[in-house]
Design a protein around this motif. Structure first.
Motif, PDB file in Angstrom:
ATOM      1  N   ASP A  48       0.772  -1.296  -0.055  1.00  0.00           N
ATOM      2  CA  ASP A  48       0.152   0.170   0.090  1.00  0.00           C
ATOM      3  C   ASP A  48       0.895   1.253   0.063  1.00  0.00           C
ATOM      4  OD1 ASP A  48      -2.428   1.578  -0.197  1.00  0.00           O
ATOM      5  OD2 ASP A  48      -2.259   1.864   2.304  1.00  0.00           O
ATOM      6  N   SER A  49       1.922   1.089   0.739  1.00  0.00           N
ATOM      7  CA  SER A  49       2.878   2.293   0.834  1.00  0.00           C
ATOM      8  C   SER A  49       3.720   2.501  -0.422  1.00  0.00           C
ATOM      9  CB  SER A  49       3.584   2.412   2.282  1.00  0.00           C
ATOM     10  OG  SER A  49       4.649   1.198   2.076  1.00  0.00           O
ATOM     11  N   LEU A  50       3.887   1.287  -1.080  1.00  0.00           N
ATOM     12  CA  LEU A  50       4.784   1.383  -2.261  1.00  0.00           C
ATOM     13  C   LEU A  50       4.034   1.727  -3.622  1.00  0.00           C
ATOM     14  CD1 LEU A  50       7.360   0.595  -4.110  1.00  0.00           C
ATOM     15  CD2 LEU A  50       6.398  -1.755  -4.217  1.00  0.00           C
ATOM     16  N   PHE A  51       2.703   1.224  -3.934  1.00  0.00           N
ATOM     17  CA  PHE A  51       1.797   1.711  -4.879  1.00  0.00           C
ATOM     18  C   PHE A  51       1.434   3.000  -4.780  1.00  0.00           C
ATOM     19  CE2 PHE A  51       0.157  -2.970  -4.980  1.00  0.00           C
ATOM     20  CZ  PHE A  51       1.371  -3.412  -5.372  1.00  0.00           C
ATOM     21  N   GLU A  53      -1.123   6.025  -5.449  1.00  0.00           N
ATOM     22  CA  GLU A  53      -2.605   6.211  -5.292  1.00  0.00           C
ATOM     23  C   GLU A  53      -3.099   6.002  -6.917  1.00  0.00           C
ATOM     24  OE1 GLU A  53      -4.576   6.193  -2.667  1.00  0.00           O
ATOM     25  OE2 GLU A  53      -2.464   5.886  -1.796  1.00  0.00           O
ATOM     26  N   LYS A  54      -2.469   6.546  -7.727  1.00  0.00           N
ATOM     27  CA  LYS A  54      -3.283   6.280  -9.138  1.00  0.00           C
ATOM     28  C   LYS A  54      -2.562   5.326 -10.004  1.00  0.00           C
ATOM     29  CE  LYS A  54      -4.357  11.310  -9.668  1.00  0.00           C
ATOM     30  NZ  LYS A  54      -4.125  12.499 -10.521  1.00  0.00           N
ATOM     31  N   SER A  55      -1.787   4.126  -9.190  1.00  0.00           N
ATOM     32  CA  SER A  55      -1.116   3.220 -10.029  1.00  0.00           C
ATOM     33  C   SER A  55      -2.232   2.079 -10.780  1.00  0.00           C
ATOM     34  CB  SER A  55      -0.446   2.348  -9.024  1.00  0.00           C
ATOM     35  OG  SER A  55      -1.163   1.773  -7.992  1.00  0.00           O
ATOM     36  N   MET A  56      -1.711   1.587 -11.817  1.00  0.00           N
ATOM     37  CA  MET A  56      -2.464   0.855 -12.585  1.00  0.00           C
ATOM     38  C   MET A  56      -1.761  -0.715 -12.879  1.00  0.00           C
ATOM     39  SD  MET A  56      -5.095   2.229 -13.294  1.00  0.00           S
ATOM     40  CE  MET A  56      -6.105   1.157 -14.455  1.00  0.00           C
ATOM     41  N   PHE A  57      -2.571  -1.683 -12.898  1.00  0.00           N
ATOM     42  CA  PHE A  57      -1.974  -2.958 -13.045  1.00  0.00           C
ATOM     43  C   PHE A  57      -2.562  -3.807 -14.193  1.00  0.00           C
ATOM     44  CE2 PHE A  57      -1.729  -1.361  -8.770  1.00  0.00           C
ATOM     45  CZ  PHE A  57      -0.395  -1.770  -8.392  1.00  0.00           C
ATOM     46  N   VAL A  58      -1.972  -4.247 -14.941  1.00  0.00           N
ATOM     47  CA  VAL A  58      -2.279  -5.016 -16.165  1.00  0.00           C
ATOM     48  C   VAL A  58      -1.935  -6.376 -16.055  1.00  0.00           C
ATOM     49  CG1 VAL A  58      -2.182  -5.134 -18.749  1.00  0.00           C
ATOM     50  CG2 VAL A  58      -2.188  -2.946 -17.626  1.00  0.00           C
ATOM     51  N   HIS A  59      -2.917  -7.397 -16.154  1.00  0.00           N
ATOM     52  CA  HIS A  59      -2.713  -8.762 -16.008  1.00  0.00           C
ATOM     53  C   HIS A  59      -3.297  -9.389 -17.106  1.00  0.00           C
ATOM     54  CE1 HIS A  59      -1.698  -8.908 -11.847  1.00  0.00           C
ATOM     55  NE2 HIS A  59      -2.674  -7.663 -11.632  1.00  0.00           N
ATOM     56  N   MET A  60      -3.198 -10.765 -17.351  1.00  0.00           N
ATOM     57  CA  MET A  60      -3.649 -11.541 -18.432  1.00  0.00           C
ATOM     58  C   MET A  60      -5.403 -11.358 -18.429  1.00  0.00           C
ATOM     59  SD  MET A  60      -1.165 -14.737 -18.320  1.00  0.00           S
ATOM     60  CE  MET A  60      -2.396 -15.937 -18.557  1.00  0.00           C
ATOM     61  N   GLY A  61      -5.769 -11.292 -17.175  1.00  0.00           N
ATOM     62  CA  GLY A  61      -7.339 -11.364 -17.215  1.00  0.00           C
ATOM     63  C   GLY A  61      -7.908  -9.906 -17.117  1.00  0.00           C
ATOM     64  N   SER A  63      -7.413  -5.500 -16.381  1.00  0.00           N
ATOM     65  CA  SER A  63      -6.473  -4.230 -15.754  1.00  0.00           C
ATOM     66  C   SER A  63      -7.301  -3.529 -14.652  1.00  0.00           C
ATOM     67  CB  SER A  63      -5.946  -3.218 -16.688  1.00  0.00           C
ATOM     68  OG  SER A  63      -6.907  -2.831 -17.339  1.00  0.00           O
ATOM     69  N   TRP A  64      -6.700  -3.046 -13.664  1.00  0.00           N
ATOM     70  CA  TRP A  64      -7.421  -2.259 -12.363  1.00  0.00           C
ATOM     71  C   TRP A  64      -6.625  -1.243 -11.860  1.00  0.00           C
ATOM     72  CZ3 TRP A  64      -7.758  -7.781 -12.717  1.00  0.00           C
ATOM     73  CH2 TRP A  64      -6.856  -8.494 -12.031  1.00  0.00           C
ATOM     74  N   GLY A  65      -7.059  -0.661 -10.684  1.00  0.00           N
ATOM     75  CA  GLY A  65      -6.186   0.314  -9.839  1.00  0.00           C
ATOM     76  C   GLY A  65      -5.719  -0.177  -8.786  1.00  0.00           C
ATOM     77  N   LYS A  66      -4.983   0.452  -7.947  1.00  0.00           N
ATOM     78  CA  LYS A  66      -4.327   0.297  -6.618  1.00  0.00           C
ATOM     79  C   LYS A  66      -5.330  -0.651  -5.552  1.00  0.00           C
ATOM     80  CE  LYS A  66      -2.301   2.332  -2.502  1.00  0.00           C
ATOM     81  NZ  LYS A  66      -1.936   3.399  -1.834  1.00  0.00           N
ATOM     82  N   GLN A  67      -6.712  -0.034  -5.353  1.00  0.00           N
ATOM     83  CA  GLN A  67      -7.188  -0.835  -4.363  1.00  0.00           C
ATOM     84  C   GLN A  67      -7.558  -2.296  -4.725  1.00  0.00           C
ATOM     85  OE1 GLN A  67      -7.532   0.446  -1.189  1.00  0.00           O
ATOM     86  NE2 GLN A  67      -8.043  -1.865  -1.007  1.00  0.00           N
ATOM     87  N   ARG A  68      -8.236  -2.340  -6.002  1.00  0.00           N
ATOM     88  CA  ARG A  68      -8.489  -3.647  -6.234  1.00  0.00           C
ATOM     89  C   ARG A  68      -7.140  -4.670  -6.412  1.00  0.00           C
ATOM     90  NH1 ARG A  68     -11.339  -5.903 -11.813  1.00  0.00           N
ATOM     91  NH2 ARG A  68     -11.316  -8.288 -11.215  1.00  0.00           N
ATOM     92  N   GLU A  69      -6.056  -4.223  -6.806  1.00  0.00           N
ATOM     93  CA  GLU A  69      -4.865  -4.919  -6.798  1.00  0.00           C
ATOM     94  C   GLU A  69      -4.456  -5.331  -5.204  1.00  0.00           C
ATOM     95  OE1 GLU A  69      -1.308  -6.932  -8.188  1.00  0.00           O
ATOM     96  OE2 GLU A  69      -3.340  -6.274  -9.048  1.00  0.00           O
ATOM     97  N   LEU A  70      -4.605  -4.586  -4.350  1.00  0.00           N
ATOM     98  CA  LEU A  70      -4.353  -4.856  -2.979  1.00  0.00           C
ATOM     99  C   LEU A  70      -5.432  -5.935  -2.468  1.00  0.00           C
ATOM    100  CD1 LEU A  70      -3.603  -1.265  -1.409  1.00  0.00           C
ATOM    101  CD2 LEU A  70      -1.968  -3.100  -1.767  1.00  0.00           C
ATOM    102  N   ASP A  71      -6.772  -5.541  -2.801  1.00  0.00           N
ATOM    103  CA  ASP A  71      -7.876  -6.574  -2.561  1.00  0.00           C
ATOM    104  C   ASP A  71      -7.601  -7.967  -2.971  1.00  0.00           C
ATOM    105  OD1 ASP A  71      -9.040  -4.584  -0.983  1.00  0.00           O
ATOM    106  OD2 ASP A  71     -10.492  -3.939  -2.650  1.00  0.00           O
ATOM    107  N   VAL A  72      -7.235  -8.090  -4.243  1.00  0.00           N
ATOM    108  CA  VAL A  72      -6.567  -9.234  -4.927  1.00  0.00           C
ATOM    109  C   VAL A  72      -5.779 -10.192  -4.226  1.00  0.00           C
ATOM    110  CG1 VAL A  72      -5.894 -10.407  -7.167  1.00  0.00           C
ATOM    111  CG2 VAL A  72      -7.814  -8.861  -7.174  1.00  0.00           C
ATOM    112  N   ILE A  73      -4.570  -9.455  -3.992  1.00  0.00           N
ATOM    113  CA  ILE A  73      -3.587  -9.850  -3.108  1.00  0.00           C
ATOM    114  C   ILE A  73      -3.862 -10.298  -1.700  1.00  0.00           C
ATOM    115  CG2 ILE A  73      -1.190  -9.364  -2.072  1.00  0.00           C
ATOM    116  CD1 ILE A  73      -0.780  -7.663  -4.747  1.00  0.00           C
ATOM    117  N   LYS A  74      -4.595  -9.559  -1.173  1.00  0.00           N
ATOM    118  CA  LYS A  74      -5.094  -9.694   0.269  1.00  0.00           C
ATOM    119  C   LYS A  74      -5.782 -11.092   0.447  1.00  0.00           C
ATOM    120  CE  LYS A  74      -6.888  -7.780   4.414  1.00  0.00           C
ATOM    121  NZ  LYS A  74      -7.683  -6.526   4.908  1.00  0.00           N
ATOM    122  N   SER A  75      -6.812 -11.196  -0.639  1.00  0.00           N
ATOM    123  CA  SER A  75      -7.769 -12.436  -0.677  1.00  0.00           C
ATOM    124  C   SER A  75      -7.206 -13.499  -1.095  1.00  0.00           C
ATOM    125  CB  SER A  75      -9.034 -12.026  -1.549  1.00  0.00           C
ATOM    126  OG  SER A  75      -8.439 -12.028  -2.737  1.00  0.00           O
TER     127      SER A  75
END
Length: 146
Positions: A48-51, A53-61, A63-75
């Protein structure tokens, strides 16, 4: 004599510039290594401190922003178990660093353990003296037999 002194000055200046650039490259490479470990450990606090606030993540399935990436990792929706890094390169442009990693990623996705070869693009932006991850993109590599 003046030419010799001036030449020596230029050489030493070049060494200082390359050392400074090399130190920044090393800092970015270490930050990337740390990020892979934090992702494997599901350490969303450090991520959370590294990402940015406006970060974007692109995966095979998708793309989404910071909060969703953190939620995906946490879950555990995507568990980045281990990134075997084979190649790393860094390009610094002012307050932006672009790091390329060629990796084999062992991950658990939807309950299935998978290994994929990726070229990962990481874009870091330096704000207030701190590097923040602005973008993380996975591009699956075609390898013989795929």
């Amino acid at each position: 004599m003046k030419k010799l002194v001036f030449g020596l000055f230029l050489v030493l200046s070049g060494i200082q510039i390359s050392v400074a650039q090399s130190a920044t490259d090393k800092e970015i490479i270490q930050l990337s290594k740390d990020k892979w470990q934090w992702m494997a450990d599901k350490n969303v606090g450090l991520l959370d401190s590294l990402f940015h606030e406006k970060s974007m993540f692109v995966h095979m399935g998708g793309s989404w922003g910071k909060q969703r990436e953190l939620d995906v990792i946490k879950s555990g929706g995507i568990w980045y178990k281990k990134a075997d890094v084979h190649e790393v390169s860094v390009n610094i442009m002012d307050n932006t660093a672009i790091l390329l990693n060629r990796i084999d990623l062992l991950a658990v996705v939807g309950g299935n353990e998978v290994t994929n070869p990726f070229m990962v693009t990481e874009v870091y932006v330096k704000e207030n003296g701190t590097w923040k991850l602005g973008s993380l993109s996975f591009t699956k590599l075609l390898t013989p037999g795929n």
